[in-house]
Structure formats: C-alpha cells, structure tokens
Design an enzyme around this catalytic site. Sequence first.
Site, short mmCIF file in Angstrom:
data_model
loop_
_atom_site.label_atom_id
_atom_site.label_comp_id
_atom_site.label_asym_id
_atom_site.label_seq_id
_atom_site.Cartn_x
_atom_site.Cartn_y
_atom_site.Cartn_z
N LYS A 1 -11.42 -6.95 8.01
CA LYS A 1 -10.29 -6.53 8.85
C LYS A 1 -10.28 -7.32 10.17
CE LYS A 1 -7.98 -3.13 6.73
NZ LYS A 1 -6.53 -2.97 6.67
N THR B 1 -8.04 -1.58 12.55
CA THR B 1 -8.85 -0.36 12.47
C THR B 1 -9.90 -0.25 13.57
OG1 THR B 1 -10.61 0.65 11.16
CG2 THR B 1 -10.15 -1.65 10.70
N ALA C 1 -5.01 -2.31 1.19
CA ALA C 1 -6.39 -2.73 1.47
C ALA C 1 -7.34 -2.03 0.52
CB ALA C 1 -6.77 -2.37 2.90
N TYR D 1 -16.08 -4.31 5.05
CA TYR D 1 -14.70 -3.84 5.32
C TYR D 1 -14.28 -4.24 6.72
CZ TYR D 1 -10.95 -0.66 6.71
OH TYR D 1 -9.78 -0.14 7.22
N GLY E 1 0.83 -1.21 0.00
CA GLY E 1 0.00 0.00 0.00
C GLY E 1 0.85 1.25 0.00
N ASP F 1 -1.04 6.37 4.00
CA ASP F 1 -0.13 5.97 5.08
C ASP F 1 1.20 5.45 4.54
OD1 ASP F 1 -2.30 6.61 6.57
OD2 ASP F 1 -2.51 4.67 7.56
N GLU G 1 -12.76 0.58 13.00
CA GLU G 1 -14.02 0.06 12.45
C GLU G 1 -14.38 -1.30 13.05
OE1 GLU G 1 -16.49 0.98 9.82
OE2 GLU G 1 -15.77 2.83 10.70
P1 NAP Z 1 -5.41 4.07 1.15
O1 NAP Z 1 -4.93 5.47 0.94
O2 NAP Z 1 -6.73 3.66 0.60
O3 NAP Z 1 -4.27 3.10 0.55
C1 NAP Z 1 -4.53 1.75 0.31
C2 NAP Z 1 -3.35 1.20 -0.47
O4 NAP Z 1 -3.59 -0.20 -0.73
C3 NAP Z 1 -3.12 1.84 -1.85
O5 NAP Z 1 -1.74 1.97 -2.05
C4 NAP Z 1 -3.70 0.82 -2.81
O6 NAP Z 1 -3.14 0.88 -4.10
C5 NAP Z 1 -3.28 -0.46 -2.10
N1 NAP Z 1 -4.01 -1.66 -2.54
C6 NAP Z 1 -5.34 -1.83 -2.64
N2 NAP Z 1 -5.62 -3.07 -3.06
C7 NAP Z 1 -4.43 -3.70 -3.24
C8 NAP Z 1 -4.05 -5.00 -3.65
N3 NAP Z 1 -4.98 -5.91 -4.00
N4 NAP Z 1 -2.74 -5.31 -3.69
C9 NAP Z 1 -1.80 -4.40 -3.37
N5 NAP Z 1 -2.10 -3.14 -2.98
C10 NAP Z 1 -3.39 -2.81 -2.91
O7 NAP Z 1 -5.43 3.71 2.71
P2 NAP Z 1 -4.73 4.47 3.95
O8 NAP Z 1 -5.65 5.51 4.44
O9 NAP Z 1 -3.35 4.79 3.58
O10 NAP Z 1 -4.76 3.31 5.03
C11 NAP Z 1 -3.70 2.36 5.10
C12 NAP Z 1 -4.20 1.10 5.77
O11 NAP Z 1 -4.63 1.41 7.09
C13 NAP Z 1 -5.38 0.43 5.10
O12 NAP Z 1 -5.22 -0.96 5.27
C14 NAP Z 1 -6.58 0.90 5.89
O13 NAP Z 1 -7.62 -0.05 5.82
C15 NAP Z 1 -5.99 0.99 7.28
N6 NAP Z 1 -6.56 2.00 8.17
C16 NAP Z 1 -6.68 3.29 7.75
C17 NAP Z 1 -7.17 4.24 8.62
C18 NAP Z 1 -7.30 5.67 8.19
O14 NAP Z 1 -8.01 6.42 8.88
N7 NAP Z 1 -6.62 6.10 7.16
C19 NAP Z 1 -7.54 3.87 9.91
C20 NAP Z 1 -7.39 2.55 10.32
C21 NAP Z 1 -6.88 1.62 9.44
P3 NAP Z 1 -3.71 1.88 -5.24
O15 NAP Z 1 -3.04 3.19 -4.97
O16 NAP Z 1 -3.28 1.24 -6.49
O17 NAP Z 1 -5.20 1.95 -5.06
N1 GDD Z 2 -16.92 8.94 2.70
C1 GDD Z 2 -17.95 9.70 3.09
N2 GDD Z 2 -18.56 10.54 2.18
N3 GDD Z 2 -18.38 9.63 4.38
C2 GDD Z 2 -19.40 10.44 4.75
C3 GDD Z 2 -20.03 11.32 3.87
C4 GDD Z 2 -19.60 11.36 2.51
O1 GDD Z 2 -20.10 12.08 1.69
N4 GDD Z 2 -20.98 11.99 4.55
C5 GDD Z 2 -20.96 11.56 5.81
N5 GDD Z 2 -20.00 10.60 5.93
C6 GDD Z 2 -19.71 9.85 7.16
C7 GDD Z 2 -19.61 8.34 6.96
O2 GDD Z 2 -20.93 7.78 6.88
C8 GDD Z 2 -18.83 7.95 8.22
O3 GDD Z 2 -19.72 7.82 9.30
C9 GDD Z 2 -17.92 9.15 8.45
O4 GDD Z 2 -18.43 10.22 7.64
C10 GDD Z 2 -16.47 8.90 8.07
O5 GDD Z 2 -16.45 8.34 6.78
P1 GDD Z 2 -15.07 8.09 5.99
O6 GDD Z 2 -14.29 9.35 5.94
O7 GDD Z 2 -15.42 7.42 4.71
O8 GDD Z 2 -14.25 7.13 6.96
P2 GDD Z 2 -14.68 5.82 7.77
O9 GDD Z 2 -14.70 6.20 9.21
O10 GDD Z 2 -15.87 5.18 7.22
O11 GDD Z 2 -13.46 4.85 7.47
C11 GDD Z 2 -12.11 5.33 7.55
O12 GDD Z 2 -11.62 5.19 8.85
C12 GDD Z 2 -11.50 3.83 9.30
C13 GDD Z 2 -10.97 3.88 10.75
O13 GDD Z 2 -12.05 4.05 11.62
C14 GDD Z 2 -11.27 4.55 6.52
O14 GDD Z 2 -10.00 5.14 6.42
C15 GDD Z 2 -11.09 3.11 6.95
O15 GDD Z 2 -10.15 2.47 6.07
C16 GDD Z 2 -10.54 3.09 8.38
O16 GDD Z 2 -10.40 1.76 8.81
#
Ligand code: NAP
Ligand code: GDD
Length: 360
Positions: A161, A133, A88, A157, A10, A15, A135
């Site tokens: 996870k 996560t 992911a 999702y 990723g 990240d 989640e």
């Molecule tokens: P992101 O921006 O969506 O990055 C996901 C990465 O995974 C991208 O590089 C994507 O590649 C790659 N990927 C997707 N499918 C793949 C596959 N089949 N094989 C290889 N690579 C693949 O996510 P992030 O926000 O950086 O989050 C990083 C990780 O932390 C994720 O696992 C996410 O679920 C977890 N997480 C995130 C948060 C958050 O708030 N950001 C919180 C808790 C956990 P492409 O660029 O080609 O799409």
């Molecule tokens: N995406 C999105 N778009 N979310 C919205 C919107 C919209 O237009 N309007 C309201 N929301 C609400 C979603 O329903 C959710 O309750 C909240 O905003 C946050 O949505 P996201 O920013 O899509 O993040 P997430 O909390 O569902 O998931 C992210 O955080 C997780 C950690 O708790 C992702 O990064 C996951 O990969 C990660 O695990």
Amino acid sequence: MKFKKAIITGITGQDGSYLAEFLLKKKYIVHGIKRKSSSFNSSRIDHIYENKSYKNKFFLHYGDLLDSNSLTKIIRKVSPDEIYNFAAQSHVGVSFELPNYTSQVNSIGTLNLLQAINDCGLSQKTKFYQASTSELYGEIQEKRQSEKTPFYPKSPYATSKLFAYWITKNYRESYKIFASNGILFNHESPRRGETFVTRKITIGLSRIIHGLEKCLNLGNIYSLRDWGHARDYVEMCWKVLQFQKPDDFVIATEKQYSVKFFVDQCFKYLKIKIRWSGKGLNEYAKIIDFDKKKYPNLKINMVVIKISKKYFRPNEVNNLIGNANKAKKLLKWKPKINIHQLIKEMMDADLENSRKLILR
Ligand code: NAP
Ligand code: GDD
C-alpha cells in the site's frame, strides 16, 4: 441533466458496497468492477442490483486489477468522472502468507488503473481515489498519526500500500491527474469481512449464544486500534475527491481501544458477565453471570475466549490512533457513529444471522 459517472473497484467488498449506495443516492451512475469467482461473491451488493429504482444506474463489469486490458476496456467504455480504487488483498495477516500476490494486486494493480486513465486519454477528466491505510504508519513514529507522520510499514500488505500511495502521488505530479490518497484508519460494519477481528468477535459471540460454537480463539487482544464505521468513512472518500485540489487526508475517529475492550463491550451489550484470567497464551475469559432464560445455551464457568498462537502475526502493528485535524478543517469531517453504536449494529446483525442459520 447530466449525471456523474463513477467506477468502483472492490465493489463486492465492505467499502465498495457502502460507497455504491452513497453515490447512487447522490444520483451518480455507478459502475462496479468485480472479479470472477467460482462461488457467489456479491452478497453485499445484491440488494442494490435487485433494486428496480437503480435500473440503468448501477452496472457491474468483470475485471481484475491484475488484468490491465480489462481495466482499460472498462475505463474507455465508461469514461468516468471518478474512480474509487477499493480493490485489494486487504487482510494484513494473510499478506504474510501471500506476500507476492498481495504486492501484485495492491501495488501493480493500482499502477494498472492509473496507467489506464492515461492510456484512455482521461488524465484531465477522471479523478482517482486511492484507498490508503493507517497500516502505512506501522511502527508508529508519532503518538497520533497525521498526513505528516513518517511511514514505517510492517507487513507485505502495508508495504504494497506504500507503493500504491506513492504511485498515486507520482501520477498526480507527473500527469496532473486529480489523484488523492485517503489514509483511512480501521472502519467496520455488519458488512466487514468475517476474518477481521471486530467481525470475528461479533460472529463468534453470536454463534456461542446460539449454541453453534463453544469458544472463540483470538490473537493479540492488547492491540490498539482507532475504529470507525464504514458508512461514515465512504462519505469521506467522496469528499476527498470533491475537494478543490488533489491531496492526501487522514480519516480517523481519534479514539483508541484495545481488541480486549471491544470483546468486553460486546459482552456488556449482551448483558453477559465475563471474567478474564491467566496471562499470555494462557489468558482466557469465562462466563460468570447471565440471564438463563435469555441464553439457554450458555453455562456458568464456560470458557468463551481463548488465546491462540495461530492468530499472532510475524510483525505486529500494536498501536494506531489518528490525528484527523486536516480533514476536520478542510472536509468538515466529523464521525457520526461511535464505538458503542458500531458494536450494537454489528452484534444485532450477527445475532440475527446466527438465528437464521439455526432455522435453516
Ligand atoms: P474488502 O472487504 O476486503 O474488499 C476488497 C475488495 O477487493 C473485494 O471486493 C474483493 O473482491 C476485491 N478484490 C480483491 N482482489 C482483487 C483483484 N485482483 N481484482 C479486483 N478486485 C479485487 O476491503 P474493505 O474493507 O472494503 O476495504 C476497501 C479498501 O480500503 C481496501 O483497499 C483496503 O485495503 C482499504 N482499507 C480498508 C480499511 C478498513 O478498515 N476497512 C482501512 C484502510 C484501508 P472479492 O469480493 O471477490 O474478494
Ligand atoms: N484478524 C484478526 N483475527 N486480528 C486479530 C485477532 C484475530 O483473531 N486477534 C487479535 N487480532 C488483532 C490483530 O493482530 C491486529 O492487531 C488487530 O487485531 C486488528 O486486526 P484486523 O481486524 O485484522 O485489522 P488490521 O488492523 O490488521 O487491518 C485492517 O485495518 C487496516 C487499517 O489500519 C484491514 O482492514 C486493512 O485492510 C486496513 O488497511
């Protein structure tokens, strides 16, 4: 001097790009796994790749979590000290549209990596970080969620996870791999994917200001999240693997805000006054005061936020807030960037992006 080697899956994501920068500064040799895409998907890491001082320190490999051969080949070749599994299908909303694909990548993909470590004979060498996560808590069973709070995933999702969380623990116990879960709450940045709510808001408002769009449609604005900055959080991913033993850690700011609050604070930062009216799907926000010289594309009474059914999920996680006491105590966790600094950084970056769009 022998430098540590890390593999980041990723690498092209939010990240992955911040962690690569962090590890390179720590003198690691970094190997990123990126998947084949028909259009460019490396904009978050191009600046690293092009940086001459990282020549022979930063490498990219084509691979996919669903292609275990590719993973085994890369892991055998690199023989890494650490693997960070960030890859992911990470969008909760999209996981309802693609439950099977999400499960394959997030669950079986994680298993493929762990098994590749074993198959390469590296179970006693390579440390493994799993991007777990908040989640997982879904329908929360405790007011503030810690490592001890029972899980209740509410989306494909989160369910995928949950498998990844347990298979990581399982490989730790069965094969003594140093495998740890970082249970990270939401973390954002100017590099956040454009369809996650914070980035959608900062992009949306920037485009409205520059006259590129008129209104931003959102879903559940009453959803509550514990939002931190990705730069702070990737440092903790590294610390999780430097701890004396493999373990699981919650990383969170322990502060909670609604999506509506995030919108309000963005407008406040821009010095634009809005007023909310209506209820449910009829709720909206309109502009009531602003600096006409600074914002020539705006108008009084312009409706800038609407609610759209399209962005509601079949099963919503309404309320998340972490209890990060364990990480505070054992990893000396302390977030450096608060929500207002985060909003400033994201708004400034997206205003600049919109400005460049106009100049093109
Ligand atoms: P992101 O921006 O969506 O990055 C996901 C990465 O995974 C991208 O590089 C994507 O590649 C790659 N990927 C997707 N499918 C793949 C596959 N089949 N094989 C290889 N690579 C693949 O996510 P992030 O926000 O950086 O989050 C990083 C990780 O932390 C994720 O696992 C996410 O679920 C977890 N997480 C995130 C948060 C958050 O708030 N950001 C919180 C808790 C956990 P492409 O660029 O080609 O799409
Ligand atoms: N995406 C999105 N778009 N979310 C919205 C919107 C919209 O237009 N309007 C309201 N929301 C609400 C979603 O329903 C959710 O309750 C909240 O905003 C946050 O949505 P996201 O920013 O899509 O993040 P997430 O909390 O569902 O998931 C992210 O955080 C997780 C950690 O708790 C992702 O990064 C996951 O990969 C990660 O695990």
